[in-house]
Scaffold this active site. Structure first.
Site, PDB file in Angstrom:
ATOM      1  CB  SER A  79       9.009  40.196   2.390  1.00  0.00           C
ATOM      2  OG  SER A  79      10.164  40.489   3.138  1.00  0.00           O
ATOM      3  CE  LYS A  82      12.321  37.244   1.744  1.00  0.00           C
ATOM      4  NZ  LYS A  82      11.919  38.554   2.278  1.00  0.00           N
ATOM      5  CB  SER A 138       9.618  36.511   5.154  1.00  0.00           C
ATOM      6  OG  SER A 138       9.808  37.601   4.273  1.00  0.00           O
ATOM      7  CE  LYS A 251       7.478  36.146   2.005  1.00  0.00           C
ATOM      8  NZ  LYS A 251       7.094  37.016   3.144  1.00  0.00           N
TER       9      LYS A 251
END
Length: 479
Positions: A79, A82, A138, A251
């Protein structure tokens, strides 16, 4: 008989004990303590031992690498993909309050067991909601919807992601999805991911979103309840045990194939760093690895300003080294007859060096170019123990003058071209003049001929009239 039975039971018991001992030995060998993040506070210059299989720490300002482990090894990002998705969306200057209707592809194009915030087909949210849900929680369906909003479809958006990665200098990155759900052809490296985050944090909106601990998606057309979201980047949450006071945002990610991943940025004493850890066995170790790496770098590195008191007068103009004589200056003085040229360097130029570096041993190599290119007149290269550690350009403080600076060779190369152009223009002018002259003579001759013909016609008419009058007189006489 009893004796044989007793012997058989004895042998059976011995064999049983033998196999049991062997199994226990294997079990003990296979059961080892899980490796842990290890720092060495008594040896601050020693790099920490980390759990992650790949990692990097990069200076956010200069791109200088302070630590790396398998930083060019291809890994699945999960993820943290992103980061690129949100960056591209922000660069398209979307209206944050624009209402977006969730598509069927966005809702059903993701694994339902993957991270999402429970949106449904036809549900309406704002662009702001999509961006925050993508980074803070997320939400995979929100990343998918952003891709469709910006690119029209996921495939086109993936092309945009790959083009952006190439633009940023990523050499071992290829994106397929906007959310990082697994695909064998979706990969990156710790170094490339650091480059992506370095670009992202130059966007103030991104910094704000990536540093948000909680966000609430308000009620929509399909639900009357708010959706409170909490960040998965626990290092920025003061209420979490993995909170790191200098971390400003980031993140995290996870898939079975990628294992745990994390990219963060932190600032301490004016030094902003980016940390990436990939393929980490255990989410908590992504946080402990990152904190250990930050501590190591902040304890061992500092900014050094090598040009804070730099003077050209002491380094160039008064130099006895003939090799440092400035051809540009000579050419400038001799051909343009100016009294001075404003050589300039960035006195705020800085580099990251280890705190135990003897700065008196950092040397400067000044290279003055023969020609000016894009207002750059030279460069200063810095060395420590024979190794290059930095470089900065020498520029002209009066940019409009740089176009006049050229070498004798350049001028001589330009003269034939200028001469040829002048000769061509001269020939064309002469030819035009000759043609105009010829046309003028032709017009003059036509006018003269026309006048001559008029006189001839006039004389002929008078002569005819005279003859006719004479004939009349003769007729009268004979009558």
């Amino acid at each position: 008989m009893k004796r044989w039975i007793a012997l058989f039971l004895t042998l059976t018991l011995c064999l049983s004990l033998s196999f049991t001992s062997h199994a226990t030995e294997i079990t003990e060998e296979a059961t080892t303590e899980h490796p842990d993040t290890t720092e060495y506070p008594d040896q601050p210059s020693r790099e920490p031992d980390i759990v992650s299989d790949a990692a990097i720490v990069m200076d956010a300002a200069t791109g200088q690498i302070l630590y790396e482990k398998n930083s060019d090894m291809g890994k699945y990002p999960a993820s943290i993909t992103k980061v690129m998705t949100v960056l591209i969306a922000l660069e398209h200057n979307l209206d944050m309050d624009q209402i977006v209707t969730m598509s069927e592809n966005a809702i059903w194009g993701i694994e339902r067991s993957s991270t999402n915030i429970g949106l449904d087909v036809g549900e309406q949210v704002t662009v702001r909601d999509l961006l925050y849900a993508t980074m803070v929680n997320s939400a995979n369906e929100c990343a998918y919807q952003l891709a469709e909003l910006v690119g029209g479809d996921v495939e086109t958006f993936a092309d945009m992601m790959n083009a952006k990665a190439k633009e940023l200098g990523c050499k071992h990155t290829h994106f397929v999805t906007p959310n990082g759900l697994h695909d064998d052809d979706h990969y990156t490296t710790a170094y490339d991911m650091a480059l992506i985050m370095k670009a992202a944090i130059h966007n103030e909106q991104f910094r704000e979103i990536a540093g948000t601990v909680s966000y609430t998606v308000p009620a929509t057309n399909l639900t009357s309840e708010d959706r409170p979201l909490w960040t998965g980047t626990k290092m920025i949450n003061p209420a979490n045990q993995y909170y790191y006071e200098y971390c400003e945002g980031g993140k995290n990610g996870y898939t079975t194939n990628a294992n745990n991943t994390l990219v963060t940025f932190a600032r301490k004493d004016g030094l902003e760093l980016i940390c990436v850890v990939l393929d980490c066995d255990g989410q908590k170790y992504t946080f402990s690895d990152s904190e250990a790496l930050y501590n190591y770098c902040y304890n061992n590195y500092m900014y050094f300003y090598p040009l804070s008191d730099f003077s050209f007068s002491s380094n160039i103009y008064n130099s006895d080294d003939e090799e440092n004589s400035n051809f540009i200056l000579d050419n400038y003085y001799n051909n343009l007859n100016h009294e001075t040229i404003n050589l300039s360097v960035d006195k705020n130029y800085c580099m990251l060096i280890k705190k135990n570096t003897d700065t008196t041993q950092i040397t400067k190599d000044i290279d003055l170019f023969d020609t000016a290119a894009d207002n750059v007149l030279g460069k200063i290269t810095f060395f420590y123990q024979g190794e290059q550690i930095g470089e900065t350009p020498i520029t002209n403080g009066s940019p409009f003058l740089s176009s006049h600076i050229s070498t004798t060779e350049e001028e001589s190369a330009e003269h034939p071209k200028t001469f040829n152009n002048t000769l061509l223009r001269t020939v064309i002018i002469i030819v035009v003049i000759i043609l105009l002259f010829i046309i003028g003579i032709g017009i003059r001759n036509l006018i003269r001929e026309n006048r001559r013909n008029k006189r001839r016609r006039k004389y002929t008419n008078l002569e005819r009239k005279r003859k006719r009058n004479n004939r009349h007189r003769n007729d009268d006489f004979f009558y």
